[in-house]
Design a protein around this motif. Structure first.
Motif, short mmCIF file in Angstrom:
data_model
loop_
_atom_site.label_atom_id
_atom_site.label_comp_id
_atom_site.label_asym_id
_atom_site.label_seq_id
_atom_site.Cartn_x
_atom_site.Cartn_y
_atom_site.Cartn_z
N VAL A 103 -5.44 8.93 -25.04
CA VAL A 103 -3.88 8.47 -24.43
C VAL A 103 -2.75 9.34 -23.93
CG1 VAL A 103 -1.82 6.65 -25.28
CG2 VAL A 103 -3.92 6.45 -26.09
N GLY A 104 -2.19 10.23 -24.88
CA GLY A 104 -1.54 11.57 -24.28
C GLY A 104 -1.94 11.82 -23.40
N GLU A 105 -3.49 12.06 -23.33
CA GLU A 105 -4.24 12.92 -21.98
C GLU A 105 -3.58 12.03 -20.55
OE1 GLU A 105 -8.07 13.78 -22.43
OE2 GLU A 105 -7.42 15.88 -23.94
N TRP A 106 -4.15 10.69 -21.07
CA TRP A 106 -3.58 9.66 -19.35
C TRP A 106 -2.32 9.45 -18.82
CZ3 TRP A 106 -6.60 5.33 -21.31
CH2 TRP A 106 -7.90 5.19 -21.73
N LEU A 107 -1.73 10.32 -20.21
CA LEU A 107 -0.47 9.86 -19.83
C LEU A 107 0.32 11.06 -19.36
CD1 LEU A 107 1.77 8.22 -22.82
CD2 LEU A 107 0.85 7.45 -20.62
N ARG A 108 -0.50 12.11 -18.99
CA ARG A 108 -0.41 13.72 -18.55
C ARG A 108 -0.92 13.95 -17.53
NH1 ARG A 108 2.42 18.53 -22.54
NH2 ARG A 108 2.61 18.74 -19.58
N SER A 109 -1.98 13.06 -17.23
CA SER A 109 -2.89 13.38 -16.38
C SER A 109 -1.99 13.63 -14.58
CB SER A 109 -3.44 12.45 -15.65
OG SER A 109 -4.10 11.78 -14.82
N PRO A 110 -2.00 14.83 -13.92
CA PRO A 110 -1.52 15.42 -13.26
C PRO A 110 -2.05 13.98 -11.36
CG PRO A 110 -3.83 17.04 -13.34
CD PRO A 110 -3.10 16.06 -14.65
N ILE A 111 -3.05 13.47 -11.53
CA ILE A 111 -2.98 12.64 -10.52
C ILE A 111 -2.76 11.54 -10.79
CG2 ILE A 111 -5.23 12.00 -9.16
CD1 ILE A 111 -6.83 14.68 -9.71
N VAL A 112 -1.90 10.60 -10.68
CA VAL A 112 -1.43 9.19 -10.42
C VAL A 112 -2.32 8.01 -9.65
CG1 VAL A 112 0.35 7.42 -11.51
CG2 VAL A 112 0.28 10.76 -12.31
N TYR A 113 -3.01 7.81 -9.44
CA TYR A 113 -3.13 6.13 -8.42
C TYR A 113 -1.88 5.57 -8.46
CZ TYR A 113 -7.57 8.05 -8.71
OH TYR A 113 -8.57 8.56 -8.77
N ASP A 114 -0.98 4.61 -9.27
CA ASP A 114 0.01 3.86 -9.63
C ASP A 114 0.73 4.27 -11.44
OD1 ASP A 114 1.91 2.27 -8.82
OD2 ASP A 114 0.28 0.84 -8.75
N GLY A 115 1.96 4.21 -11.11
CA GLY A 115 2.71 4.54 -12.35
C GLY A 115 4.22 4.21 -12.15
N ASP A 116 4.79 3.24 -13.48
CA ASP A 116 5.57 3.65 -13.76
C ASP A 116 6.24 4.84 -14.43
OD1 ASP A 116 9.05 2.99 -14.29
OD2 ASP A 116 8.33 1.39 -14.36
N MET B 152 4.73 5.06 -8.82
CA MET B 152 5.43 6.32 -8.38
C MET B 152 3.73 6.88 -8.24
SD MET B 152 4.97 9.36 -11.32
CE MET B 152 4.42 10.96 -11.86
N ARG B 153 3.42 7.78 -7.19
CA ARG B 153 1.88 7.87 -6.68
C ARG B 153 2.14 9.76 -6.96
NH1 ARG B 153 -2.65 5.61 -4.49
NH2 ARG B 153 -1.67 3.55 -3.65
N ALA B 154 0.91 10.46 -7.68
CA ALA B 154 0.45 11.95 -6.87
C ALA B 154 -0.78 12.40 -6.81
CB ALA B 154 1.17 12.51 -8.62
N LEU B 155 -1.27 12.23 -6.03
CA LEU B 155 -2.79 12.23 -5.17
C LEU B 155 -2.81 13.86 -5.08
CD1 LEU B 155 -3.56 8.82 -3.74
CD2 LEU B 155 -4.11 9.64 -5.97
N THR B 156 -3.81 14.12 -5.19
CA THR B 156 -4.32 15.25 -4.51
C THR B 156 -4.99 15.41 -2.81
OG1 THR B 156 -6.11 15.46 -5.67
CG2 THR B 156 -4.60 16.30 -6.31
N PRO B 157 -5.20 16.17 -2.39
CA PRO B 157 -5.43 16.64 -0.73
C PRO B 157 -7.01 15.97 -0.72
CG PRO B 157 -4.66 17.84 -1.49
CD PRO B 157 -4.40 18.23 -2.89
N ASP B 158 -7.97 16.51 -2.21
CA ASP B 158 -9.41 16.71 -2.33
C ASP B 158 -9.59 14.68 -2.63
OD1 ASP B 158 -8.20 16.50 -4.60
OD2 ASP B 158 -10.42 16.82 -5.32
N LEU B 159 -8.80 13.55 -2.36
CA LEU B 159 -9.80 12.59 -2.94
C LEU B 159 -9.44 11.76 -1.55
CD1 LEU B 159 -6.93 11.67 -5.49
CD2 LEU B 159 -9.52 12.01 -5.72
N ASP B 160 -10.43 11.63 -1.31
CA ASP B 160 -11.06 10.60 -0.27
C ASP B 160 -10.33 9.21 -0.08
OD1 ASP B 160 -12.34 9.16 1.65
OD2 ASP B 160 -13.84 8.51 0.53
N PRO B 161 -9.27 8.77 1.18
CA PRO B 161 -8.33 7.98 0.93
C PRO B 161 -9.26 6.57 0.37
CG PRO B 161 -8.25 9.75 2.97
CD PRO B 161 -8.91 9.92 2.01
N VAL B 162 -10.02 6.68 1.26
CA VAL B 162 -11.26 5.03 0.85
C VAL B 162 -11.56 5.35 -0.34
CG1 VAL B 162 -13.37 4.58 1.68
CG2 VAL B 162 -11.82 5.02 3.43
N GLY B 163 -11.96 6.17 -1.50
CA GLY B 163 -11.85 6.11 -2.75
C GLY B 163 -11.14 5.71 -3.08
#
Length: 270
Positions: free
Chosen positions: A103-116, A1-12
């Motif tokens: 921990v709960g906040e991390w699990l509910r982050s709207p921006i996910v780099y990689d996740g199951d 699962m990946r959920a990114l926003t347009p403002d994130l730099d692809p290189v980053g």
């Protein structure tokens, strides 16, 4: 699962992916959840916001059985752009059971780099089962009050915008918790949408977020009266102090241990 926003730099993003892959190999762990945890995920980025990635990792079951516990934090090199670090699952479960909201906040982050998603759902259920809502409220009130004092908003009309928003989000979380069960969202806009404040608070918050989006992290700005009233209302009051390492109740420990072992068996290295 990946959920990114347009403002994130692809290189980053690619650099964060590289670091996460290296962590898995170098430490012989799985990384089932890696998210953005900074102001971008909270809903009020600045032009110079860093990439703040946080992750949870799982070791093999036999490692947790060792009489010599391993360090429960993994940190990658910190620089001017990247802040990428993570917690061992065992640390995450312990802190959640003690009322730490991170921990709960991390699990509910709207921006996910990689996740199951299965890991997230199981972990959210476990945190929701063992977390003490009174302790969570104490956590948010303490953090919010500290930020409010540090940014100068308590003494002046103009204050550091970053600190004002860092206090506003805990206040909005407490407002959300007053009418909702479960774990609160991380994102400020979600909190306010699901639990709208009275009066003209929403408009004032939107203006504050817009001002910060055009201001560097250390920028100052005026704190509108509706924001000031809302923050002071929800951060007021004092909670009784608790021992820093207070052990949760025995039944909570039992549930946390059972959930932890299930997660390790399912999501740990094969």
């Amino acid at each position: 699962m990946r959920a990114l926003t347009p403002d994130l730099d692809p290189v980053g993003v690619a650099e964060i992916d590289r670091r996460l892959a290296a962590v898995a190999v170098e430490h012989a762990v799985t990384v089932p959840w890696a998210v953005e945890s900074g102001s971008r995920a909270w809903g009020f980025p600045s032009p110079d916001s860093d990439d703040d990635c946080r992750f949870l990792y799982v070791r093999p079951l036999e490692v947790y059985a060792s009489p010599w516990p391993r360090r429960d934090v993994v940190e990658t090199p910190l620089d001017a752009v990247f802040d990428v670090s993570g917690w061992d699952l065992a640390k995450a479960v312990r802190l959640a059971a003690r009322g730490n909201a991170t921990v709960g906040e991390w699990l509910r982050s709207p921006i996910v780099y990689d996740g199951d998603p299965a890991f997230r759902d199981r972990m959210l259920a476990l945190v929701g089962e063992v977390a003490d809502r009174a302790a969570l409220a104490r956590h948010y009130r303490h953090v919010g009050a500290q930020q409010w004092d540090r940014c100068g908003a308590g003494d002046a009309e103009v204050a550091r915008l970053k600190g004002v928003l860092y206090a506003l989000r805990p206040a909005a979380t407490l407002h959300w918790m007053s009418g909702h069960a479960g774990l609160p969202p991380m994102n400020l806009q979600e909190l306010l949408a699901e639990a709208p404040p009275d009066g003209d608070v929403l408009e004032a918050v939107a203006e504050l977020v817009e001002a910060k989006s055009r201001t560097r992290e250390v920028g100052d700005g005026r704190v509108a009266a509706p924001v000031r009233r809302f923050v002071q209302e929800w951060l007021s009051g004092a909670d009784p102090a608790l021992p820093r390492d207070a052990r949760p109740a025995d039944d909570v420990v039992t549930r946390a241990e059972a959930g932890f072992l299930t997660l390790v068996r399912e999501f740990g290295p094969r």
